[in-house]
Scaffold this motif. Sequence first.
Motif, PDB file in Angstrom:
ATOM      1  N   VAL A  72      61.905  48.356  14.960  1.00  0.00           N
ATOM      2  CA  VAL A  72      61.449  48.788  16.285  1.00  0.00           C
ATOM      3  C   VAL A  72      60.036  48.273  16.516  1.00  0.00           C
ATOM      4  O   VAL A  72      59.149  48.429  15.659  1.00  0.00           O
ATOM      5  CB  VAL A  72      61.477  50.325  16.420  1.00  0.00           C
ATOM      6  CG1 VAL A  72      60.954  50.747  17.795  1.00  0.00           C
ATOM      7  CG2 VAL A  72      62.876  50.877  16.189  1.00  0.00           C
ATOM      8  N   GLN A  73      59.827  47.636  17.655  1.00  0.00           N
ATOM      9  CA  GLN A  73      58.503  47.221  18.101  1.00  0.00           C
ATOM     10  C   GLN A  73      58.058  48.135  19.235  1.00  0.00           C
ATOM     11  O   GLN A  73      58.892  48.747  19.919  1.00  0.00           O
ATOM     12  CB  GLN A  73      58.525  45.776  18.585  1.00  0.00           C
ATOM     13  CG  GLN A  73      58.900  44.755  17.520  1.00  0.00           C
ATOM     14  CD  GLN A  73      59.207  43.398  18.125  1.00  0.00           C
ATOM     15  OE1 GLN A  73      60.365  43.072  18.338  1.00  0.00           O
ATOM     16  NE2 GLN A  73      58.168  42.607  18.405  1.00  0.00           N
ATOM     17  N   GLY A  74      56.754  48.233  19.450  1.00  0.00           N
ATOM     18  CA  GLY A  74      56.249  49.088  20.520  1.00  0.00           C
ATOM     19  C   GLY A  74      54.970  48.552  21.120  1.00  0.00           C
ATOM     20  O   GLY A  74      54.248  47.762  20.492  1.00  0.00           O
ATOM     21  N   GLN A  75      54.712  48.996  22.361  1.00  0.00           N
ATOM     22  CA  GLN A  75      53.491  48.538  23.051  1.00  0.00           C
ATOM     23  C   GLN A  75      53.192  49.497  24.194  1.00  0.00           C
ATOM     24  O   GLN A  75      54.116  50.016  24.848  1.00  0.00           O
ATOM     25  CB  GLN A  75      53.676  47.129  23.600  1.00  0.00           C
ATOM     26  CG  GLN A  75      52.462  46.538  24.293  1.00  0.00           C
ATOM     27  CD  GLN A  75      51.343  46.217  23.323  1.00  0.00           C
ATOM     28  OE1 GLN A  75      51.567  45.609  22.286  1.00  0.00           O
ATOM     29  NE2 GLN A  75      50.130  46.628  23.632  1.00  0.00           N
ATOM     30  N   ASN A  76      51.912  49.730  24.437  1.00  0.00           N
ATOM     31  CA  ASN A  76      51.497  50.453  25.635  1.00  0.00           C
ATOM     32  C   ASN A  76      51.269  49.413  26.726  1.00  0.00           C
ATOM     33  O   ASN A  76      50.245  48.734  26.746  1.00  0.00           O
ATOM     34  CB  ASN A  76      50.216  51.260  25.372  1.00  0.00           C
ATOM     35  CG  ASN A  76      49.884  52.184  26.520  1.00  0.00           C
ATOM     36  OD1 ASN A  76      50.762  52.630  27.248  1.00  0.00           O
ATOM     37  ND2 ASN A  76      48.602  52.473  26.694  1.00  0.00           N
ATOM     38  N   VAL A  77      52.251  49.262  27.617  1.00  0.00           N
ATOM     39  CA  VAL A  77      52.240  48.173  28.603  1.00  0.00           C
ATOM     40  C   VAL A  77      51.369  48.548  29.797  1.00  0.00           C
ATOM     41  O   VAL A  77      51.560  49.595  30.416  1.00  0.00           O
ATOM     42  CB  VAL A  77      53.680  47.857  29.070  1.00  0.00           C
ATOM     43  CG1 VAL A  77      53.658  46.802  30.167  1.00  0.00           C
ATOM     44  CG2 VAL A  77      54.525  47.401  27.892  1.00  0.00           C
ATOM     45  N   ILE A  96      50.396  52.178  15.254  1.00  0.00           N
ATOM     46  CA  ILE A  96      50.077  51.164  16.270  1.00  0.00           C
ATOM     47  C   ILE A  96      49.489  51.794  17.532  1.00  0.00           C
ATOM     48  O   ILE A  96      49.257  51.107  18.521  1.00  0.00           O
ATOM     49  CB  ILE A  96      51.316  50.313  16.625  1.00  0.00           C
ATOM     50  CG1 ILE A  96      52.406  51.165  17.288  1.00  0.00           C
ATOM     51  CG2 ILE A  96      51.870  49.611  15.385  1.00  0.00           C
ATOM     52  CD1 ILE A  96      53.563  50.351  17.847  1.00  0.00           C
ATOM     53  N   GLY A  97      49.277  53.121  17.528  1.00  0.00           N
ATOM     54  CA  GLY A  97      48.673  53.774  18.682  1.00  0.00           C
ATOM     55  C   GLY A  97      49.671  54.121  19.763  1.00  0.00           C
ATOM     56  O   GLY A  97      50.894  54.112  19.542  1.00  0.00           O
ATOM     57  N   PRO A  98      49.177  54.423  20.960  1.00  0.00           N
ATOM     58  CA  PRO A  98      50.055  54.836  22.054  1.00  0.00           C
ATOM     59  C   PRO A  98      51.039  53.735  22.454  1.00  0.00           C
ATOM     60  O   PRO A  98      50.717  52.539  22.365  1.00  0.00           O
ATOM     61  CB  PRO A  98      49.087  55.131  23.205  1.00  0.00           C
ATOM     62  CG  PRO A  98      47.750  55.335  22.553  1.00  0.00           C
ATOM     63  CD  PRO A  98      47.752  54.464  21.347  1.00  0.00           C
ATOM     64  N   ILE A  99      52.211  54.144  22.909  1.00  0.00           N
ATOM     65  CA  ILE A  99      53.230  53.196  23.364  1.00  0.00           C
ATOM     66  C   ILE A  99      53.857  53.712  24.655  1.00  0.00           C
ATOM     67  O   ILE A  99      53.962  54.915  24.884  1.00  0.00           O
ATOM     68  CB  ILE A  99      54.341  52.983  22.306  1.00  0.00           C
ATOM     69  CG1 ILE A  99      54.953  54.339  21.896  1.00  0.00           C
ATOM     70  CG2 ILE A  99      53.794  52.247  21.094  1.00  0.00           C
ATOM     71  CD1 ILE A  99      56.152  54.218  20.974  1.00  0.00           C
TER      72      ILE A  99
END
Length: 337
Positions: free
Chosen positions: A266-271, A311-314
């Motif tokens: 699973v990858q994640g990002q705060n877009v 990785i922080g917020p997503i």
Amino acid sequence: MTETVIRNTMQIPDFVGSNTNLCSPRLGTVALRCSDDSFASRERMLAETDPVFKPDVYDNFGKWMDGWESKRRRYGGHDWCVIRLGVPGDLVGLELDTTHFTGNYPPAASVWASKEEDDPGDASESWEEILESVSLGPSKRHFFNCQKPGPWRWLRLNIFPDGGIARFRAYGNVLPDWTSFGSEIELSGLNNGGRIVAYNDAHYGNVQAVLDSGRGINMGDGWETRRRREPGFDWLLIALGAPGEANKIEVDTSFYKGNSPAKCSVQGQNVEWGTDQSLITQSMFWPELLTPKDLTPDTIHHFELKDLEKIGPISHVKLNIFPDGGISRFRVFGSRL
């Protein structure tokens, strides 16, 4: 018995793919009551599947039709159906589909909405017209822009004077009552505003089911890709209902016994910028929230905080499965920002 499915090649508005169908039974939406459904039950109008035509099927009321159909009116008035949304939401677009209704479609329709928490009744002043009377044609998907801030909880479809609607869909954004949640929230859940943004393949099953509440009912109630015959892997891109910090992930391969993936990550990002289309490319470079893990067939896998990368917020996640296969349910739990 032969079934006919018509898949229109018409251009579909962007709001269909980039928003949630608030009329989906998966969200708990029900067709509560109607003026008449002598020919075809009102519940069929909310089905997620494409409408089908069964040439040789008849029931006690006549020709079986896949949708809601009222009897022929002889004494004035018009027919209507009241729908209780499973979750409140904003509205951005409506779809009135008359597929397979050729000589029995309504020539016009309108839509009302109410924000009342309890049943507004049929004569309540809380009803607002969100789509004024529009013309409809035979066997066609009709789309209408409807930028109406909610939270809407009730819809009323009016058809003039009578006839059949194959599917009725209301596209928008779920507006959860976050005050009713505890410290841990299923950020990815459909009922909490999670939605599928994109995927590379969904040959089998129903991809929307992967974010549904509860457990799958069979192998068709989940996301399954075709057998991969070339290098690579399959993926699913998801927008969370709200940005947050993940503390647990669940990957459920129930019912997938000879066709579960070997691994997942699973990858994640705060877009903060981009479109649904650009996110497909952007997600290639997102950091890993969950490094590749082995999966077991027909098993619910739990990955706790200790298994996750910091990785922080997503706001979005990308589920990768290697090399292919089926996932019944996928959940991301955490705290909302």
